[in-house]
Design a protein around this motif. Structure first.
Motif, short mmCIF file in Angstrom:
data_model
loop_
_atom_site.label_atom_id
_atom_site.label_comp_id
_atom_site.label_asym_id
_atom_site.label_seq_id
_atom_site.Cartn_x
_atom_site.Cartn_y
_atom_site.Cartn_z
N ALA A 40 -12.81 -0.82 2.06
CA ALA A 40 -12.09 -2.09 2.26
C ALA A 40 -10.76 -2.07 1.51
CB ALA A 40 -12.95 -3.26 1.80
N HIS A 41 -10.76 -1.58 0.29
CA HIS A 41 -9.51 -1.48 -0.47
C HIS A 41 -8.53 -0.54 0.21
CE1 HIS A 41 -10.04 -3.84 -4.09
NE2 HIS A 41 -11.23 -3.29 -4.33
N ARG A 42 -9.03 0.60 0.67
CA ARG A 42 -8.14 1.59 1.30
C ARG A 42 -7.50 1.08 2.58
NH1 ARG A 42 -11.67 7.11 0.50
NH2 ARG A 42 -11.02 7.52 -1.65
N SER A 43 -8.15 0.13 3.25
CA SER A 43 -7.56 -0.42 4.47
C SER A 43 -6.34 -1.26 4.15
CB SER A 43 -8.59 -1.21 5.27
OG SER A 43 -8.96 -2.38 4.56
N ARG A 53 -0.10 -2.05 -2.98
CA ARG A 53 -0.11 -0.75 -3.66
C ARG A 53 -0.92 0.27 -2.85
NH1 ARG A 53 -1.06 -0.34 -10.06
NH2 ARG A 53 0.53 1.23 -10.33
N MET A 54 -2.06 -0.16 -2.33
CA MET A 54 -2.90 0.73 -1.53
C MET A 54 -2.16 1.18 -0.28
SD MET A 54 -5.64 1.11 -3.31
CE MET A 54 -7.03 1.59 -2.33
N LYS A 58 -1.19 4.98 0.79
CA LYS A 58 -1.59 5.49 2.12
C LYS A 58 -0.38 6.05 2.87
CE LYS A 58 -4.17 4.00 6.20
NZ LYS A 58 -4.91 2.87 6.80
N ALA A 59 0.75 5.33 2.81
CA ALA A 59 1.96 5.77 3.49
C ALA A 59 2.46 7.10 2.93
CB ALA A 59 3.05 4.70 3.37
#
Length: 94
Positions: A40-43, A53-54, A58-59
């Motif tokens: 959920a955080h990574r999404s 920040r996540m 990811k980008a």
């Protein structure tokens, strides 16, 4: 009798780690599976500071990791989460 996973009936206090430094960037708690919370955080969501920040990690192709700090009774969740947040703030985490 089938053994229950270790998170059933308990709470998990966890830290998210900066993928470039390994430093703690977030302390949270979940009453469910900590790996599900990590997903959920990574999404990511641009609505919160940790979400933004996540999304930036990811980008950049970086993957945040989750470290379980403690498992505790659900009744202790908020007290133990506050303890870990305080501990990491005193140690210089963001």
């Amino acid at each position: 009798m089938r053994e229950l996973p270790p998170f059933i009936g308990r709470c998990c206090i966890y830290a998210l780690l900066d993928p470039t430094t390994g430093a703690v960037i977030y302390v949270g708690a979940t009453k469910g599976n900590p790996q599900g919370r990590l997903v959920a955080h990574r999404s990511g969501s641009a609505k919160t500071p940790i979400g933004r920040r996540m999304l930036s990690y990811k980008a950049a192709g970086l993957v945040v990791e989750l470290r379980v700090l403690e498992r505790c009774a659900k009744a202790e969740q908020y007290r133990r989460e506050a303890h870990w947040i305080s501990l990491h703030l005193r140690a210089g985490s963001e």
